[in-house]
Motif scaffolding. Structure first.
Motif, PDB file in Angstrom:
ATOM      1  N   UNK A  23      40.786  42.923  54.301  1.00 44.56           N
ATOM      2  CA  UNK A  23      41.888  42.332  53.904  1.00 44.56           C
ATOM      3  C   UNK A  23      41.712  41.051  53.373  1.00 44.56           C
ATOM      4  N   UNK A  24      40.904  40.214  53.904  1.00 41.84           N
ATOM      5  CA  UNK A  24      40.545  38.928  53.320  1.00 41.84           C
ATOM      6  C   UNK A  24      40.077  39.170  52.093  1.00 41.84           C
ATOM      7  N   UNK A  25      39.054  39.895  51.782  1.00 39.10           N
ATOM      8  CA  UNK A  25      38.650  40.102  50.505  1.00 39.10           C
ATOM      9  C   UNK A  25      39.637  40.446  49.502  1.00 39.10           C
ATOM     10  N   UNK A  26      40.450  41.467  49.939  1.00 37.16           N
ATOM     11  CA  UNK A  26      41.534  41.996  49.123  1.00 37.16           C
ATOM     12  C   UNK A  26      42.497  40.908  48.553  1.00 37.16           C
ATOM     13  N   UNK A  27      42.854  39.791  49.460  1.00 35.61           N
ATOM     14  CA  UNK A  27      43.479  38.671  49.174  1.00 35.61           C
ATOM     15  C   UNK A  27      42.918  37.694  48.380  1.00 35.61           C
ATOM     16  N   UNK A  28      41.466  37.634  48.338  1.00 37.93           N
ATOM     17  CA  UNK A  28      40.877  37.003  47.453  1.00 37.93           C
ATOM     18  C   UNK A  28      40.889  37.310  45.997  1.00 37.93           C
ATOM     19  N   UNK A  29      40.611  38.709  46.133  1.00 35.31           N
ATOM     20  CA  UNK A  29      40.566  39.510  44.645  1.00 35.31           C
ATOM     21  C   UNK A  29      41.798  39.439  44.138  1.00 35.31           C
ATOM     22  N   UNK A  30      42.701  39.714  44.700  1.00 36.45           N
ATOM     23  CA  UNK A  30      44.341  39.603  44.312  1.00 36.45           C
ATOM     24  C   UNK A  30      44.535  38.189  43.832  1.00 36.45           C
ATOM     25  N   UNK A  31      44.301  37.374  44.279  1.00 43.71           N
ATOM     26  CA  UNK A  31      44.265  35.786  43.912  1.00 43.71           C
ATOM     27  C   UNK A  31      43.475  35.328  42.655  1.00 43.71           C
ATOM     28  N   UNK A  32      42.218  35.895  42.616  1.00 48.22           N
ATOM     29  CA  UNK A  32      41.480  35.589  41.337  1.00 48.22           C
ATOM     30  C   UNK A  32      42.117  36.436  40.129  1.00 48.22           C
ATOM     31  N   UNK A  33      42.700  37.485  40.636  1.00 51.04           N
ATOM     32  CA  UNK A  33      43.259  38.661  39.330  1.00 51.04           C
ATOM     33  C   UNK A  33      44.554  37.768  38.778  1.00 51.04           C
ATOM     34  N   UNK A  34      45.297  37.392  39.829  1.00 56.45           N
ATOM     35  CA  UNK A  34      46.685  36.519  39.262  1.00 56.45           C
ATOM     36  C   UNK A  34      46.334  35.376  38.531  1.00 56.45           C
ATOM     37  N   UNK A  35      45.197  34.647  38.895  1.00 62.10           N
ATOM     38  CA  UNK A  35      44.925  33.152  38.243  1.00 62.10           C
ATOM     39  C   UNK A  35      44.169  33.715  36.789  1.00 62.10           C
ATOM     40  N   UNK A  36      43.752  35.055  36.599  1.00 59.32           N
ATOM     41  CA  UNK A  36      43.061  35.299  35.309  1.00 59.32           C
ATOM     42  C   UNK A  36      41.625  34.849  35.669  1.00 59.32           C
ATOM     43  N   UNK A  37      41.173  34.378  36.419  1.00 64.23           N
ATOM     44  CA  UNK A  37      39.439  34.272  36.713  1.00 64.23           C
ATOM     45  C   UNK A  37      38.671  35.379  36.916  1.00 64.23           C
ATOM     46  N   UNK A  38      39.606  36.564  37.395  1.00 65.32           N
ATOM     47  CA  UNK A  38      38.464  37.889  37.602  1.00 65.32           C
ATOM     48  C   UNK A  38      38.811  38.684  36.345  1.00 65.32           C
ATOM     49  N   UNK A  39      37.766  38.941  35.535  1.00 66.01           N
ATOM     50  CA  UNK A  39      38.028  39.850  34.640  1.00 66.01           C
ATOM     51  C   UNK A  39      37.598  41.251  35.002  1.00 66.01           C
ATOM     52  N   UNK A  40      36.660  41.547  35.937  1.00 63.96           N
ATOM     53  CA  UNK A  40      36.166  42.823  36.223  1.00 63.96           C
ATOM     54  C   UNK A  40      35.499  42.615  37.467  1.00 63.96           C
ATOM     55  N   UNK A  41      35.279  43.698  38.414  1.00 62.38           N
ATOM     56  CA  UNK A  41      34.377  43.611  39.711  1.00 62.38           C
ATOM     57  C   UNK A  41      34.121  45.109  39.973  1.00 62.38           C
ATOM     58  N   UNK A  42      32.963  45.287  40.694  1.00 62.28           N
ATOM     59  CA  UNK A  42      32.874  46.441  41.305  1.00 62.28           C
ATOM     60  C   UNK A  42      31.494  46.839  42.180  1.00 62.28           C
ATOM     61  N   UNK A  43      31.339  47.705  42.534  1.00 59.53           N
ATOM     62  CA  UNK A  43      30.175  48.099  43.067  1.00 59.53           C
ATOM     63  C   UNK A  43      29.454  48.657  42.412  1.00 59.53           C
ATOM     64  N   UNK A  44      27.669  48.841  42.680  1.00 58.63           N
ATOM     65  CA  UNK A  44      26.906  49.456  41.894  1.00 58.63           C
ATOM     66  C   UNK A  44      25.969  50.224  42.673  1.00 58.63           C
TER      67      UNK A  44
END
Length: 116
Positions: A23-44
């Motif tokens: 949940x905490x990581x989901x909130x962090x990812x959502x925040x970065x997405x809203x701010x425009x900082x996160x362009x892409x993310x994923x597992x390898x």
């Protein structure tokens, strides 16, 4: 400026990820997405296709490979104004995750080439 943040699995992380951490990581990812900082993310997948190029010819090789004890298993492509901002986002990520290892590398695009 763009940066690639990578997480490494060195075999030391143990146990499942709990719901609170997710949940905490989901909130962090959502925040970065809203701010425009996160362009892409994923597992390898730690299994990879290995390519060796020589004289302009690329060949897929099956090995042998030196034994690796670390694998890049996750990434985030981010855009920030400064490297310090990228480092701060990485600090926030590790504050959520806990222990681990990673790398931050600047990503250069066509706009960063001379004459552009």
């Amino acid at each position: 400026m763009r940066f690639l943040m990578m997480t490494v699995d060195d075999g030391t992380r143990q146990g499942p990820v709990d719901d609170g951490l997710q949940a905490e990581m989901g909130a962090f990812i959502a925040e970065m997405s809203r701010s425009g900082a996160l362009l892409a993310t994923g597992g390898l997948d730690p299994r990879a296709t290995h390519v060796v190029a020589k004289d302009g010819r690329a060949e897929v090789v099956d090995g042998p490979f030196s034994e690796s004890k670390e694998f890049v298993v996750g990434f985030a492509l981010i855009e920030t104004r400064t490297e310090e901002e990228a480092i701060e986002l990485s600090r926030r990520f590790w504050a959520i995750i806990g222990d681990g290892r990673g790398t931050i590398q600047r990503v250069f695009g066509p706009e960063d080439m001379p004459g552009q």
